[in-house]
Design an enzyme around this catalytic site. Structure first.
Site, short mmCIF file in Angstrom:
data_model
loop_
_atom_site.label_atom_id
_atom_site.label_comp_id
_atom_site.label_asym_id
_atom_site.label_seq_id
_atom_site.Cartn_x
_atom_site.Cartn_y
_atom_site.Cartn_z
CB SER A 11 -0.94 0.01 1.22
OG SER A 11 -0.21 0.06 2.42
CE LYS B 183 -3.01 1.63 5.00
NZ LYS B 183 -2.85 1.05 3.66
#
Length: 749
Positions: free
Chosen positions: A619, A662
């Site tokens: 990611s 996140k």
């Protein structure tokens, strides 16, 4: 959703929610009556799979009634091989009592009979007849001996003849030395031997006659009882065989039935009467609802618990057991019904797994006593339900060739369901059920809506609801506790929010430590300004059931050279294979977009700063390529914008996991270091449906204090981070890489 003030006004949920595919698979698995069609039920913990499985099994168990009682009995023909008898459910207990009553009755009646006057008269008559015959034989030989001048006398060595001395004869001594004397004596001795044998024959005949008398009398007592039981169990051939063999054995040892107890203990095996007992091995009458097929859930499936065992006695260091000490296992108890096992527990015992497969294949089971007795096998007719997860299912399917032979039905429970009115109402009804079942306060409409928001957040998808009802139930219970503390009648929205916040606090010790490190400056992180070759990436930390996101500072340095892109984490074995793959993808994108006219000659070093626990996942590849291009071109990147997103070699941004954590993690960091109104996060556009953010973050976005940038390609992110057009960035980067290539060529020359 339904219109109601609180959940006491709606009907509680009694069915499984959001699992139609799994329900259909379970239904067909239970309907197929085939030993190979056992069921593997998979799904995340808390999805209700075990609760549903038991409920479904109860439904089908009520339609089955073929299960039996099973009894182990003594095998009179092969004593080391106990026989098993299957009886209609509930009849095992009756059979056991019938045999116990039979033996008790025979002990009393045989003792009375053989101590009766009539039997003594008959017995004495036989003995008198024997004595008469014996006396007749002795008198005959005695008379004959006297006629020959000899007197019969008993001695230690038997019957002997001695001469009768006549007082009026003086030549007796000479006669005893004569040949005639010895001839007569030998004749008499031979006759004495013959008489002894005849007496023995008479004794044997007398004993035989006594035994026949005992047997005749015993049969007179025993036959009516045996016949009565034979007629009672006419449908069971094995019972009739057992009763017939028992009768023969009782007749053979009938003397033990009327012997004094003390004498019996002294002279004979005290366990003789053990052979007349019945071991009610499986008793289906012990359950009040014995018309329902058994459902057995075995939590500790070791070999003994699953397949039975034998208890032992110890005598002078020797191990001893018998058929009465055989103990059933879960398989025996589930015979005719259903056996439920948790696969993670089952596979702890490799032997249990192997024996279970053999049992399914052979459709019979015995008890491994590990001694000299070998109990007869019991035919098995049951369906096995294994409960586990998808990972274990895949392992068994791929590495155990027998697994697919015996577990052909896969029931896969999903951990999420569509977010629609029907399922939202289902959650409300689930809450109503739990309030009624656990004596909790009912929930207001707004409280239910808050629980539904939590359910959506658990899935990380705005269009889904969670089926992990254990997590929902935890908040329901804790919300009730906070409503009780407030002293209100119903659980409201604020109680659910309180429960969620407090749960987060209980689990957030590590998160707090990281925040403290950021505030004190121990962890270097900038949320303002611009830096070359530096970007804030985003990562997720998992702490058991709790996970949270925090920014990770990614730095890149570049120079001319031939090493290519170096992943520092990989060099020190702190990088996982997926992250390694992601770094290699960067080279493909750079080569295709910036180095088509010259060789790519670069030394690039990528590092996650202040990372001491390792890194994996792809990611961060988007963030890494932004920092890499910045380092090459010397174009600084905004530090107020963090980035996440996986990329492919063509520069397309792909979805990532943990997007909520996140985004909220970077927002938390910016809040602690000071919100400026221009901070935000770059995310893949396809992740937009996963933004199930907290109320605080949503409010900050709505007020323009925090921004979400959704992108599809690398180029879009670079323009956001630099305020430059990509064509300009590409031109500068390409020229810089050309310089690197020229320098490298000069070095080679």
């Amino acid at each position: 959703m339904l219109t109601y003030k609180n959940t006491s006004e709606i009907e509680p949920l009694e069915s499984i929610l959001g699992q139609k595919r799994a329900i259909d698979a379970m239904e067909i698995g239970l309907k197929i009556d085939n030993p190979a069609y056992n069921i593997y039920l998979a799904g995340e913990s808390g999805t209700g799979k075990t609760t549903y499985a038991i409920k479904a099994l109860k439904k089908y168990a009520s339609q089955k009634s073929a299960h039996k009682d099973w009894c182990y009995v003594y095998n009179f023909e092969h004593p080391r091989e106990p026989s098993v008898i299957g009886l209609e459910k509930g009849l095992g207990k009756v059979f056991k009592k019938d045999i116990e009553k039979l033996i008790e009755t025979l002990l009393d009646e045989l003792k009375d009979t053989f101590e009766s006057e009539d039997f003594e008269i008959g017995k004495n008559q036989l003995i008198d007849d024997y004595e008469i015959q014996k006396d007749a034989l002795l008198k005959k030989i005695k008379k004959y001996g006297e006629e020959k001048g000899f007197k019969l006398k008993n001695s230690k060595v038997g019957m002997v003849f001695i001469p009768i001395k006549s007082e009026d004869k003086d030549d007796d001594d000479s006669y005893e030395d004569s040949e005639e004397f010895y001839k007569v004596k030998r004749e008499l001795e031979n006759m004495a031997i013959q008489v002894v044998y005849k007496i023995r024959d008479v004794e044997d005949a007398a004993k035989e006659a006594l035994l026949e008398l005992e047997e005749e009398v015993a049969k007179f007592v025993i036959d009516p009882y045996i016949q009565s039981l034979t007629e009672k169990y006419e449908e069971y051939d094995k019972v009739k065989i057992y009763l017939n063999n028992m009768k023969k054995n009782i007749l053979e040892y009938v003397y033990l039935f009327y012997m004094d107890e003390d004498e019996l203990k002294d002279k004979y095996d005290k366990d003789h009467f053990l052979k007349y007992k019945v071991n009610l091995f499986v008793d289906n009458d012990s359950d009040k609802n014995n018309s329902t097929a058994p459902i057995i859930v075995e939590m500790n499936p070791n070999p003994s618990n699953l397949f039975g065992k034998a208890e032992y006695d110890y005598y002078n260091g020797n191990v001893k057991t018998d058929f009465t000490k055989l103990i059933p296992g879960a398989v025996h108890k589930a015979n005719g019904g259903y056996l439920v096992l948790y696969v993670d527990q089952l596979l702890r015992y490799g032997l249990s797994w192997d024996i279970l497969k053999r049992t399914i294949q052979s459709r019979k089971i015995s008890v491994d006593t590990q001694t000299s007795i070998k109990p007869e096998s019991i035919p098995i007719d049951m369906k096995v339900i294994l409960i586990g997860n998808n990972y274990t299912y895949n392992l068994l399917y791929n590495y155990d060739p027998d697994f697919n032979k015996y577990f052909k039905i896969f029931v896969d429970f999903d951990d999420e369901m569509d977010k629609n009115e029907c399922n939202e109402e289902g959650i409300a009804r689930f809450i109503a059920l739990q309030c009624n079942r656990n004596n909790l306060k009912h929930f207001t409409y707004n409280a239910v809506k808050e629980v539904i928001k939590l359910s959506t957040k658990i899935t990380g998808d705005n269009y889904k609801l969670s089926t992990q009802f254990n997590k929902i139930l935890e908040i329901v219970v804790e919300g009730d506790a906070y409503a009780t503390i407030r002293g209100v009648e119903y659980v409201d929205k604020e109680d659910i929010k309180k429960a969620i916040d407090e749960r987060r606090k209980r689990l957030s010790r590590i998160e707090s430590k990281i925040d403290e490190s950021l505030e004190k400056g121990f962890t270097l992180m900038e949320t303002q300004g611009r830096r070359v070759g530096v970007i804030n990436g985003l990562s997720v930390l998992n702490m058991g059931e709790y996970s949270f996101g925090r920014p990770s500072r990614i730095t890149v340095t570049t120079s001319p050279g031939s090493k290519g892109i170096v992943n520092i984490e990989r060099e020190v074995n702190m990088s996982g294979p997926i992250h390694n793959k992601g770094v290699l993808i960067l080279g493909g994108y750079i080569s295709e977009n910036f180095a088509q006219e010259f060789p790519l000659s670069i030394n690039a070093y990528i590092c996650f700063e202040q990372n001491y626990g390792g890194v994996d996942g792809d990611s961060a590849t988007g963030a890494e390529v932004y920092a890499l291009i910045s380092s090459i071109s010397k174009i600084p990147l905004k530090q107020n914008i963090a980035a996440t997103g996986s990329m492919n070699q063509k520069g397309e941004i792909q979805v990532v996991g943990g997007i909520v954590e996140k985004v909220e993690g970077f927002y938390s960091t910016c809040k602690r270091k000071g919100l400026t109104g221009n901070q935000g996060v770059i995310i893949p556009r396809n992740n937009s449906r996963n933004l199930v953010l907290s109320d605080e973050v949503n409010e900050a976005i709505e007020n323009g204090e925090f921004k979400i940038y959704e992108i599809d390609r690398i180029e879009e992110a670079l323009e956001i981070l630099t305020d430059m057009k990509f064509e300009q960035i590409k031109k500068i980067t390409t020229e810089k890489l050309r310089e690197f290539s020229n320098i490298q060529n000069k070095i080679k020359e």
